[in-house]
Design an enzyme around this catalytic site. Structure first.
Site, PDB file in Angstrom:
ATOM      1  N   HIS A  49      -5.190  -3.153  -2.952  1.00 30.43           N
ATOM      2  CA  HIS A  49      -4.753  -2.219  -4.005  1.00 30.43           C
ATOM      3  C   HIS A  49      -4.607  -2.858  -5.377  1.00 30.43           C
ATOM      4  O   HIS A  49      -4.243  -2.187  -6.334  1.00 30.43           O
ATOM      5  CB  HIS A  49      -3.441  -1.551  -3.596  1.00 30.43           C
ATOM      6  CG  HIS A  49      -3.575  -0.769  -2.331  1.00 30.43           C
ATOM      7  ND1 HIS A  49      -4.102   0.492  -2.282  1.00 30.43           N
ATOM      8  CD2 HIS A  49      -3.309  -1.118  -1.042  1.00 30.43           C
ATOM      9  CE1 HIS A  49      -4.121   0.918  -1.030  1.00 30.43           C
ATOM     10  NE2 HIS A  49      -3.654  -0.042  -0.257  1.00 30.43           N
ATOM     11  N   SER A 102       0.791  -1.224   0.000  1.00 30.49           N
ATOM     12  CA  SER A 102       0.000   0.000   0.000  1.00 30.49           C
ATOM     13  C   SER A 102       0.824   1.275   0.000  1.00 30.49           C
ATOM     14  O   SER A 102       0.372   2.286  -0.530  1.00 30.49           O
ATOM     15  CB  SER A 102      -0.966  -0.006   1.192  1.00 30.49           C
ATOM     16  OG  SER A 102      -0.275  -0.255   2.401  1.00 30.49           O
ATOM     17  N   LYS A 135     -11.525   0.969  -2.188  1.00 33.09           N
ATOM     18  CA  LYS A 135     -10.470   1.489  -3.051  1.00 33.09           C
ATOM     19  C   LYS A 135     -10.946   1.495  -4.505  1.00 33.09           C
ATOM     20  O   LYS A 135     -11.746   2.336  -4.863  1.00 33.09           O
ATOM     21  CB  LYS A 135      -9.180   0.741  -2.784  1.00 33.09           C
ATOM     22  CG  LYS A 135      -8.585   1.299  -1.472  1.00 33.09           C
ATOM     23  CD  LYS A 135      -7.812   0.389  -0.632  1.00 33.09           C
ATOM     24  CE  LYS A 135      -7.522   1.071   0.709  1.00 33.09           C
ATOM     25  NZ  LYS A 135      -7.124   0.157   1.746  1.00 33.09           N
TER      26      LYS A 135
HETATM   27  C1  PLP Z   1      -6.974  -0.013   3.128  1.00 35.01           C
HETATM   28  C2  PLP Z   1      -6.368  -1.322   3.424  1.00 35.01           C
HETATM   29  C3  PLP Z   1      -6.933  -2.179   4.357  1.00 35.01           C
HETATM   30  C4  PLP Z   1      -8.077  -1.759   5.245  1.00 35.01           C
HETATM   31  O1  PLP Z   1      -9.260  -1.661   4.546  1.00 35.01           O
HETATM   32  P1  PLP Z   1     -10.413  -0.701   5.098  1.00 35.01           P
HETATM   33  O2  PLP Z   1     -11.625  -1.140   4.399  1.00 35.01           O
HETATM   34  O3  PLP Z   1      -9.980   0.690   4.754  1.00 35.01           O
HETATM   35  O4  PLP Z   1     -10.464  -0.925   6.579  1.00 35.01           O
HETATM   36  C5  PLP Z   1      -6.389  -3.430   4.505  1.00 35.01           C
HETATM   37  N1  PLP Z   1      -5.314  -3.814   3.786  1.00 35.01           N
HETATM   38  C6  PLP Z   1      -4.707  -2.994   2.918  1.00 35.01           C
HETATM   39  C7  PLP Z   1      -3.519  -3.468   2.162  1.00 35.01           C
HETATM   40  C8  PLP Z   1      -5.212  -1.714   2.709  1.00 35.01           C
HETATM   41  O5  PLP Z   1      -4.615  -0.886   1.863  1.00 35.01           O
END
Ligand code: PLP
Length: 388
Positions: free
Chosen positions: A207, A179, A239
């Site tokens: 991602h 990330s 995302k």
């Molecule tokens: C954003 C993210 C999460 C958490 O997801 P949310 O729905 O925002 O709680 C978990 N793992 C990764 C790699 C992320 O980028």
């Protein structure tokens, strides 16, 4: 022993002294390439809305329509009476799309990761995590009761050594796309190591899902891996899908066991049904509109080529996450502030989110950006870096 007020004051003072104090900005517009903050318009290069779906008319219409039929609140947890037709429909669509028998919705990725790790692991098991894994995976592994080891970033040989050294149930956990770095896990190598050492592989594709792979199936699709190699697949909806929530996809037994005992699934209110309906619309869009992925890949190529010519400190990333490594936290903040004055929104990522000495500007590109906007970004970066 410091009292609570003293403790809080110390935490805040230290954060300020270290240049690590965090402040939120307040958006006065929808998520998109252009956003408004404090009455001023900014070019936005820090959202995770990779496909530009967060405010897409079809996604908004699906949300509105479902809110009219189902209301806003789900009213209860999934096991009581909070599970509704849109949840079910989305779970079935996600299972079909990921090529797994079942998928299970969670209210957030954080809840999905900590929950699945706590459900799967027991004391005496071994869990191996890439050292740059997302905080939710590290927290889940650390609190699972299993013996927890971090392995060097992307280092399959090091992981093999550690897998060979232990007996009993073993789980390897990685981000598909990291990330804060944007690079991709060596999934084929990791899967082979897991197969050789009788370990399970879990991939968090927050991602990669929707962005990577021919069909947008994510980094596991791009690596040609199916459920046999990746028995636990997690991805978020907040995302590339532009909505909120997350899911775990896997076998019938995995999903049923989570429904029975996963604490972050059982003891929490279900996502609003309208969010599930909106996510279903996003999932359809990402399947129908492959041009979003192609356009995004084109922007990534254009940005990297331009940044290379300018001699900017690019990292080794082929994804929509294109960080520029600056090292010092104060330097990253100063660049972020300078860019802000020039009308660009780009976050400075500092410890503890990334290791000390690796603070960076985390630039993210979206299919909603135009080539001209990427050129503007390069122009402004050139001006900032020239003056530094
Ligand atoms: C954003 C993210 C999460 C958490 O997801 P949310 O729905 O925002 O709680 C978990 N793992 C990764 C790699 C992320 O980028």
């Amino acid at each position: 022993m410091a009292s609570f007020p003293e403790r809080l004051a110390t935490v805040l003072d230290r954060r300020r002294e270290d240049g690590l104090y965090r402040q939120r900005i307040t958006l006065e517009s929808a998520q998109g390439p252009l956003v408004r903050v404090a009455g001023r318009q900014y070019l936005n290069f820090c959202s995770n809305d990779y496909l530009g779906l967060a405010a897409h008319p079809r996604v908004v219409a699906a949300f509105r329509q479902a809110a009219a039929s189902y209301g806003v609140g789900s009213g209860a947890s999934h096991l009581v009476c909070g599970h509704s037709a849109p949840h079910r429909e989305l779970e079935e669509a996600l299972a079909a799309f990921t090529g797994r028998p079942r998928a299970l919705l969670f209210s957030s990725g954080y809840a999905a990761n900590t929950g699945v790790l706590a459900s799967l692991l027991r004391a005496g098991d071994h869990v191996f995590e890439d050292r740059l894994n997302h905080a939710s995976l590290l927290d889940g592994g650390l609190h699972s009761g299993a013996r927890f080891q971090r392995f060097p970033h992307g280092d399959v040989a090091a992981l093999r050594g550690r897998l060979a050294a232990v007996d009993g149930p073993k789980l390897v956990v990685v981000d598909g796309v990291f990330s804060m770095d944007g690079d991709t896990a060596p999934l084929a190598g990791l899967a082979a190591a897991c197969a050789d050492h009788d370990a399970w592989l879990m991939v968090d594709d927050a991602h990669g899902f929707g962005v990577m792979g021919e069909r947008g199936g994510g980094s596991t699709e791009a690596a040609g891996l199916a459920m046999a190699e990746v028995p636990v697949l997690m991805a978020t909806l907040g995302k590339a899908l532009g909505t909120a929530g997350a899911f775990i996809a896997g076998s019938e037994a995995l999903i049923e066991a989570l429904i029975q005992q996963c604490r972050t699934y059982v003891y929490t209110t279900a996502l609003p049904p309208a969010v599930a309906a909106a996510s279903l619309a996003s999932l359809q869009l990402l399947q129908e509109e492959g041009w979003r992925r192609e356009h995004l890949a084109g922007l990534v190529g254009r940005f990297r080529e331009g940044a290379e010519q300018l001699g900017l400190p690019l990292m080794d990333s082929a994804s929509a996450i294109q960080p520029l490594q600056l090292g010092d936290a104060a330097r990253a903040v100063s660049f972020s502030e300078r860019l802000r004055r020039r009308g660009l929104l780009i976050g400075a990522i500092r410890p503890p989110t990334v290791p000390a000495g690796t603070s960076r500007l985390r630039i993210t590109l979206s299919a909603a950006h135009t080539q001209e906007q990427v050129d503007q970004l390069l122009e402004q970066l050139a001006a900032c870096f020239a003056g530094s």
